[in-house]
Design a protein around this motif. Sequence first.
Motif, mmCIF file in Angstrom:
data_model
loop_
_atom_site.group_PDB
_atom_site.id
_atom_site.type_symbol
_atom_site.label_atom_id
_atom_site.label_comp_id
_atom_site.label_asym_id
_atom_site.label_seq_id
_atom_site.Cartn_x
_atom_site.Cartn_y
_atom_site.Cartn_z
ATOM 1 N N VAL A 141 0.949 -1.458 -0.040
ATOM 2 C CA VAL A 141 -0.231 -0.003 -0.076
ATOM 3 C C VAL A 141 1.128 1.286 -0.576
ATOM 4 O O VAL A 141 1.712 1.393 0.910
ATOM 5 C CB VAL A 141 -1.049 -0.164 1.326
ATOM 6 N N ASN A 142 0.853 1.966 -1.132
ATOM 7 C CA ASN A 142 1.741 3.389 -0.745
ATOM 8 C C ASN A 142 0.859 4.498 -0.495
ATOM 9 O O ASN A 142 -0.852 4.258 -0.554
ATOM 10 C CB ASN A 142 2.177 3.476 -2.305
ATOM 11 N N LEU A 143 0.945 5.325 -0.451
ATOM 12 C CA LEU A 143 0.313 6.898 0.544
ATOM 13 C C LEU A 143 0.834 7.961 -0.978
ATOM 14 O O LEU A 143 1.662 7.855 -1.420
ATOM 15 C CB LEU A 143 1.503 7.161 1.468
ATOM 16 N N GLY A 144 -0.018 8.085 -1.868
ATOM 17 C CA GLY A 144 -0.362 9.113 -2.139
ATOM 18 C C GLY A 144 -0.876 10.649 -1.975
ATOM 19 O O GLY A 144 -0.244 10.440 -0.243
ATOM 20 N N SER A 145 -1.253 11.167 -2.722
ATOM 21 C CA SER A 145 -1.812 12.401 -1.439
ATOM 22 C C SER A 145 -3.319 13.566 -3.086
ATOM 23 O O SER A 145 -2.762 13.369 -4.479
ATOM 24 C CB SER A 145 -0.747 13.764 -1.855
ATOM 25 N N TRP A 146 -3.640 13.516 -2.171
ATOM 26 C CA TRP A 146 -4.995 14.866 -3.040
ATOM 27 C C TRP A 146 -4.102 15.573 -4.378
ATOM 28 O O TRP A 146 -4.765 16.001 -5.081
ATOM 29 C CB TRP A 146 -5.692 15.213 -2.270
ATOM 30 N N ILE A 147 -3.494 15.898 -3.561
ATOM 31 C CA ILE A 147 -2.383 17.557 -4.686
ATOM 32 C C ILE A 147 -1.646 17.105 -5.938
ATOM 33 O O ILE A 147 -1.015 17.294 -6.469
ATOM 34 C CB ILE A 147 -1.714 18.451 -3.926
ATOM 35 N N ALA A 148 -1.285 15.529 -5.404
ATOM 36 C CA ALA A 148 -1.023 15.485 -6.707
ATOM 37 C C ALA A 148 -1.793 14.738 -7.902
ATOM 38 O O ALA A 148 -1.495 15.024 -8.963
ATOM 39 C CB ALA A 148 -0.865 13.609 -7.153
ATOM 40 N N SER A 187 -4.887 7.744 -1.305
ATOM 41 C CA SER A 187 -4.481 9.554 -1.435
ATOM 42 C C SER A 187 -5.004 10.354 -0.327
ATOM 43 O O SER A 187 -6.335 10.334 -0.657
ATOM 44 C CB SER A 187 -5.137 10.318 -2.555
ATOM 45 N N PRO A 188 -4.590 10.696 0.937
ATOM 46 C CA PRO A 188 -5.392 11.626 1.818
ATOM 47 C C PRO A 188 -5.568 12.802 1.348
ATOM 48 O O PRO A 188 -4.710 12.930 0.510
ATOM 49 C CB PRO A 188 -4.196 11.118 3.046
ATOM 50 N N GLY A 189 -6.152 12.987 1.622
ATOM 51 C CA GLY A 189 -6.034 14.867 1.457
ATOM 52 C C GLY A 189 -5.968 15.545 2.981
ATOM 53 O O GLY A 189 -5.187 15.239 3.139
ATOM 54 N N GLY A 214 -16.666 19.004 4.406
ATOM 55 C CA GLY A 214 -16.991 20.146 4.591
ATOM 56 C C GLY A 214 -15.878 20.417 6.083
ATOM 57 O O GLY A 214 -15.814 21.298 6.509
ATOM 58 N N ALA A 215 -15.005 19.493 6.169
ATOM 59 C CA ALA A 215 -14.036 20.009 7.320
ATOM 60 C C ALA A 215 -13.111 18.325 7.186
ATOM 61 O O ALA A 215 -12.505 18.312 6.005
ATOM 62 C CB ALA A 215 -14.606 19.401 8.761
ATOM 63 N N VAL A 216 -12.035 18.956 7.724
ATOM 64 C CA VAL A 216 -10.230 18.075 7.747
ATOM 65 C C VAL A 216 -10.518 16.632 7.964
ATOM 66 O O VAL A 216 -11.804 16.203 9.120
ATOM 67 C CB VAL A 216 -9.489 18.917 8.602
ATOM 68 N N GLY A 217 -9.380 15.861 7.741
ATOM 69 C CA GLY A 217 -9.432 14.514 8.254
ATOM 70 C C GLY A 217 -8.929 14.128 9.051
ATOM 71 O O GLY A 217 -7.774 14.793 9.708
ATOM 72 N N THR A 218 -9.008 12.393 9.820
ATOM 73 C CA THR A 218 -7.950 12.304 11.135
ATOM 74 C C THR A 218 -7.241 11.149 10.065
ATOM 75 O O THR A 218 -7.280 10.656 9.582
ATOM 76 C CB THR A 218 -9.241 11.790 11.835
#
Length: 256
Positions: A141-148, A187-189, A214-218
Amino acid sequence: MTARLQGKTALVTGSTSNIGQAIAEVFAAEGAHVIVSGRSQERGVRVVEGIRAAGGRADFVRADLDGSAAASRALADEARRTLGGRLDILVNNAGIYPPATTGTTDEETFDRVYAVNVKAPFFLTAAIAPAMAAAGGGAIVNLGSWIARLGIPVGALYSSTKGAVETLTRAWAAEFGPSGVRVNAVSPGVIVPPAAPGEEPHPGEVMMHGTPAGAVGTPDAVAYAALWLAGDEAAFVHGAVVDVDGGRTGTAVIAR
């Protein structure tokens, strides 16, 4: 918990804090023997102690993943040795994010970010995936990102490395999937603590206005997605990038 990873072994890089720590804790709670890894011995031992206190199995292996093949191989070897020779799950989570613009990024920073965020997981996967295949299979499992995939003004360097990781996810799924090793990504936000009353909100928190969440994640939200991808329930999932971003990259609603 439901023991979804009972009898499995896992290595989670960058797991001495934040998302990586949450992944290690969730995996251990679901029955996996987890290698917690990172640069800080003190933080790593603290995470391991917490997992053990909760009834889980974990050990700490210190690693400074500087992008060299040697550092990645050393971590792979020590993790396997600590786990008794078998490694079922690899989570490529370790990464760095210097908040610089393109014009203020020097060459040394550029090389360091690519070394940690791209070269290190590349050579760690190279050191682990073939052995997984030889042992009958595994999951990465790799960690991407929403800003990719959603451009923001500050973060061109980091986002480009995460775009590379998401591309590698698909390439590795094609390369290793036929040998029984599934490769996927989360892909976390925006994962930051929400502002306290009267406190100035983080820019990322403001960016979550106008999203379904509508809010940040954990960190836990990301950890449970990683758990699903690592487990048998996702046996038919290959080369996927699962967005855990509150809908930021795929949807829009009217901000209130």
